[in-house]
Design a protein around this motif. Sequence first.
Motif, PDB file in Angstrom:
ATOM      1  N   ILE A  48       0.851  -1.186   0.000  1.00  0.00           N
ATOM      2  CA  ILE A  48       0.000   0.000   0.000  1.00  0.00           C
ATOM      3  C   ILE A  48       0.882   1.229   0.000  1.00  0.00           C
ATOM      4  O   ILE A  48       1.854   1.306   0.739  1.00  0.00           O
ATOM      5  CB  ILE A  48      -0.913   0.028   1.236  1.00  0.00           C
ATOM      6  N   ARG A  49       0.558   2.195  -0.827  1.00  0.00           N
ATOM      7  CA  ARG A  49       1.292   3.447  -0.806  1.00  0.00           C
ATOM      8  C   ARG A  49       0.341   4.586  -1.135  1.00  0.00           C
ATOM      9  O   ARG A  49      -0.637   4.408  -1.843  1.00  0.00           O
ATOM     10  CB  ARG A  49       2.453   3.426  -1.788  1.00  0.00           C
ATOM     11  N   SER A  50       0.635   5.746  -0.596  1.00  0.00           N
ATOM     12  CA  SER A  50      -0.192   6.920  -0.871  1.00  0.00           C
ATOM     13  C   SER A  50      -0.044   7.306  -2.326  1.00  0.00           C
ATOM     14  O   SER A  50       1.048   7.269  -2.890  1.00  0.00           O
ATOM     15  CB  SER A  50       0.225   8.093   0.016  1.00  0.00           C
ATOM     16  N   LYS A  51      -1.154   7.661  -2.926  1.00  0.00           N
ATOM     17  CA  LYS A  51      -1.133   8.039  -4.332  1.00  0.00           C
ATOM     18  C   LYS A  51      -0.827   9.508  -4.458  1.00  0.00           C
ATOM     19  O   LYS A  51      -1.361  10.338  -3.752  1.00  0.00           O
ATOM     20  CB  LYS A  51      -2.479   7.734  -4.985  1.00  0.00           C
ATOM     21  N   ARG A  52       0.045   9.844  -5.384  1.00  0.00           N
ATOM     22  CA  ARG A  52       0.379  11.234  -5.630  1.00  0.00           C
ATOM     23  C   ARG A  52      -0.045  11.615  -7.031  1.00  0.00           C
ATOM     24  O   ARG A  52      -0.083  10.814  -7.942  1.00  0.00           O
ATOM     25  CB  ARG A  52       1.892  11.469  -5.445  1.00  0.00           C
TER      26      ARG A  52
ATOM     27  N   ALA B 258      -7.620  13.489   7.205  1.00  0.00           N
ATOM     28  CA  ALA B 258      -7.909  13.703   5.791  1.00  0.00           C
ATOM     29  C   ALA B 258      -8.127  12.340   5.160  1.00  0.00           C
ATOM     30  O   ALA B 258      -7.594  11.328   5.633  1.00  0.00           O
ATOM     31  CB  ALA B 258      -6.774  14.441   5.086  1.00  0.00           C
ATOM     32  N   THR B 259      -8.913  12.310   4.106  1.00  0.00           N
ATOM     33  CA  THR B 259      -9.087  11.073   3.345  1.00  0.00           C
ATOM     34  C   THR B 259      -8.070  11.097   2.211  1.00  0.00           C
ATOM     35  O   THR B 259      -8.102  11.978   1.360  1.00  0.00           O
ATOM     36  CB  THR B 259     -10.509  10.964   2.796  1.00  0.00           C
ATOM     37  N   VAL B 260      -7.139  10.161   2.222  1.00  0.00           N
ATOM     38  CA  VAL B 260      -5.989  10.173   1.324  1.00  0.00           C
ATOM     39  C   VAL B 260      -6.128   9.072   0.279  1.00  0.00           C
ATOM     40  O   VAL B 260      -6.503   7.933   0.597  1.00  0.00           O
ATOM     41  CB  VAL B 260      -4.685   9.987   2.123  1.00  0.00           C
ATOM     42  N   ALA B 261      -5.815   9.417  -0.966  1.00  0.00           N
ATOM     43  CA  ALA B 261      -5.831   8.426  -2.038  1.00  0.00           C
ATOM     44  C   ALA B 261      -4.631   7.509  -1.882  1.00  0.00           C
ATOM     45  O   ALA B 261      -3.484   7.971  -1.828  1.00  0.00           O
ATOM     46  CB  ALA B 261      -5.796   9.115  -3.393  1.00  0.00           C
ATOM     47  N   THR B 262      -4.877   6.213  -1.779  1.00  0.00           N
ATOM     48  CA  THR B 262      -3.823   5.234  -1.542  1.00  0.00           C
ATOM     49  C   THR B 262      -3.854   4.169  -2.626  1.00  0.00           C
ATOM     50  O   THR B 262      -4.923   3.654  -2.976  1.00  0.00           O
ATOM     51  CB  THR B 262      -4.003   4.571  -0.166  1.00  0.00           C
ATOM     52  N   THR B 263      -2.695   3.877  -3.173  1.00  0.00           N
ATOM     53  CA  THR B 263      -2.588   2.837  -4.193  1.00  0.00           C
ATOM     54  C   THR B 263      -2.314   1.500  -3.520  1.00  0.00           C
ATOM     55  O   THR B 263      -1.369   1.364  -2.738  1.00  0.00           O
ATOM     56  CB  THR B 263      -1.459   3.162  -5.173  1.00  0.00           C
TER      57      THR B 263
ATOM     58  N   VAL C 262      -1.498  -2.446  -4.119  1.00  0.00           N
ATOM     59  CA  VAL C 262      -1.001  -3.422  -5.087  1.00  0.00           C
ATOM     60  C   VAL C 262      -1.223  -4.810  -4.505  1.00  0.00           C
ATOM     61  O   VAL C 262      -0.644  -5.163  -3.468  1.00  0.00           O
ATOM     62  CB  VAL C 262       0.495  -3.194  -5.385  1.00  0.00           C
ATOM     63  N   ASP C 263      -2.074  -5.583  -5.167  1.00  0.00           N
ATOM     64  CA  ASP C 263      -2.392  -6.937  -4.723  1.00  0.00           C
ATOM     65  C   ASP C 263      -2.098  -7.888  -5.873  1.00  0.00           C
ATOM     66  O   ASP C 263      -2.901  -8.048  -6.798  1.00  0.00           O
ATOM     67  CB  ASP C 263      -3.860  -7.017  -4.308  1.00  0.00           C
ATOM     68  N   GLY C 264      -0.926  -8.499  -5.816  1.00  0.00           N
ATOM     69  CA  GLY C 264      -0.518  -9.344  -6.922  1.00  0.00           C
ATOM     70  C   GLY C 264      -0.241  -8.488  -8.150  1.00  0.00           C
ATOM     71  O   GLY C 264       0.578  -7.570  -8.124  1.00  0.00           O
ATOM     72  N   GLU C 265      -0.951  -8.779  -9.230  1.00  0.00           N
ATOM     73  CA  GLU C 265      -0.786  -8.011 -10.457  1.00  0.00           C
ATOM     74  C   GLU C 265      -1.799  -6.878 -10.566  1.00  0.00           C
ATOM     75  O   GLU C 265      -1.770  -6.096 -11.508  1.00  0.00           O
ATOM     76  CB  GLU C 265      -0.916  -8.937 -11.674  1.00  0.00           C
ATOM     77  N   GLU C 266      -2.695  -6.796  -9.609  1.00  0.00           N
ATOM     78  CA  GLU C 266      -3.754  -5.782  -9.659  1.00  0.00           C
ATOM     79  C   GLU C 266      -3.360  -4.557  -8.843  1.00  0.00           C
ATOM     80  O   GLU C 266      -2.896  -4.666  -7.708  1.00  0.00           O
ATOM     81  CB  GLU C 266      -5.058  -6.364  -9.116  1.00  0.00           C
TER      82      GLU C 266
ATOM     83  N   THR D   4      -6.755   2.183  -6.759  1.00  0.00           N
ATOM     84  CA  THR D   4      -6.711   3.322  -5.850  1.00  0.00           C
ATOM     85  C   THR D   4      -7.919   3.283  -4.927  1.00  0.00           C
ATOM     86  O   THR D   4      -9.044   3.072  -5.369  1.00  0.00           O
ATOM     87  CB  THR D   4      -6.711   4.647  -6.626  1.00  0.00           C
ATOM     88  N   THR D   5      -7.671   3.472  -3.655  1.00  0.00           N
ATOM     89  CA  THR D   5      -8.751   3.535  -2.676  1.00  0.00           C
ATOM     90  C   THR D   5      -8.528   4.741  -1.784  1.00  0.00           C
ATOM     91  O   THR D   5      -7.401   5.194  -1.588  1.00  0.00           O
ATOM     92  CB  THR D   5      -8.806   2.241  -1.829  1.00  0.00           C
ATOM     93  N   TRP D   6      -9.614   5.299  -1.247  1.00  0.00           N
ATOM     94  CA  TRP D   6      -9.533   6.460  -0.364  1.00  0.00           C
ATOM     95  C   TRP D   6      -9.554   5.980   1.078  1.00  0.00           C
ATOM     96  O   TRP D   6     -10.476   5.278   1.501  1.00  0.00           O
ATOM     97  CB  TRP D   6     -10.689   7.417  -0.634  1.00  0.00           C
ATOM     98  N   VAL D   7      -8.523   6.352   1.824  1.00  0.00           N
ATOM     99  CA  VAL D   7      -8.330   5.843   3.177  1.00  0.00           C
ATOM    100  C   VAL D   7      -8.337   6.998   4.176  1.00  0.00           C
ATOM    101  O   VAL D   7      -7.585   7.968   4.012  1.00  0.00           O
ATOM    102  CB  VAL D   7      -6.992   5.088   3.282  1.00  0.00           C
ATOM    103  N   PRO D   8      -9.174   6.937   5.223  1.00  0.00           N
ATOM    104  CA  PRO D   8      -9.101   7.956   6.279  1.00  0.00           C
ATOM    105  C   PRO D   8      -7.738   7.887   6.970  1.00  0.00           C
ATOM    106  O   PRO D   8      -7.314   6.822   7.409  1.00  0.00           O
ATOM    107  CB  PRO D   8     -10.237   7.570   7.233  1.00  0.00           C
ATOM    108  N   SER D   9      -7.071   9.019   7.042  1.00  0.00           N
ATOM    109  CA  SER D   9      -5.736   9.075   7.639  1.00  0.00           C
ATOM    110  C   SER D   9      -5.700  10.159   8.711  1.00  0.00           C
ATOM    111  O   SER D   9      -6.425  11.153   8.630  1.00  0.00           O
ATOM    112  CB  SER D   9      -4.687   9.370   6.564  1.00  0.00           C
TER     113      SER D   9
END
Length: 310
Positions: free
Chosen positions: A3-7, A141-146, A148-152, A155-160
């Motif tokens: 999981i990583r924050s999307k920029r 803040a609700t942060v866009a997070t990428t 990565v699950d296998g090959e998929e 982006t999901t929005w995660v409360p941070s």
Amino acid sequence: MSIRSKRSPAHSSPGEIRTSSWTQGSALAVRGGSLLLGGLLIAGPAALALHYLDRPATVAVAANQDMQAGLTSSEQTAGAVATGFVGAWLSATREDASLLETYVTTKTLILPDAATEYRDLRLVSVTPSAERAMASAIVTATVATTVVDGEETKTTWVPSYFQVLTQLDGTAVRVVGLPAPIAAPQEPSETLALAYPQTVPSSTGVGQAASAFLTAYLTGQGEIARLVAPDAEIFAVTPAPYTELRFDELRADVKTEGTPANGDRARVLVTVSGTAASGASLTSTYVLTSVARDGRWEIDSLDLFPAITN
């Protein structure tokens, strides 16, 4: 899974991605030293720098951010400053860190190429230190997070949540260090047991009173004044959010069959689904107290808290 924050680029479409929700940040007077802290975003040895906000411009705080009781004006300002600081920190890039520069020097920071996407930036709490020389603010803040699950990759929005430390000096507020991501508030270990053991048929007096009241309250259909107790000050929601209601469940804390005596009381839990003119439907829960007068049930209050089992 990783999981990583999307920029994204700092200049994004309005309404989706914010680069700052605290528009007065750039207007603040800033003076003070330099910031050097050890961490992933900092290059070089750790040191301390405080940036003064001597006479903050009128602080723009979101409408839903009520000031906490018992805080001084400087502590309240610290919360607004912290909120803006987090927004500036999330949106800063190598190409544009001008807003972050109003809080700290960025010369020693390793900034990203793209801003972190976020929305719903708001203040959660402000806690002053024992001597009230500092304040710790929690901002969410609700942060866009990428993810990565296998090959998929998606982006999901995660409360941070982020902690911001500030130093208070009279009317001045100084940010200390950088925002720090922290764990979300933990849920209670035990779930409260609601004390509504009795099912209430819609045909009973309490059922009819609750249904008629919420219909008038949420749709404007019916006269709410004749459905509430004489001393109750309850007014319908305007404009009415729904055109139609469906009552999914009614429960009470006591048995309510038969004709009630004057002064009998029943606490009622109502689950109701409302349909708006657009066709959108939402389900809500209402907690009511009903009181008997002259053989009929009236609504005495919309309660802040439900009845719970001791």
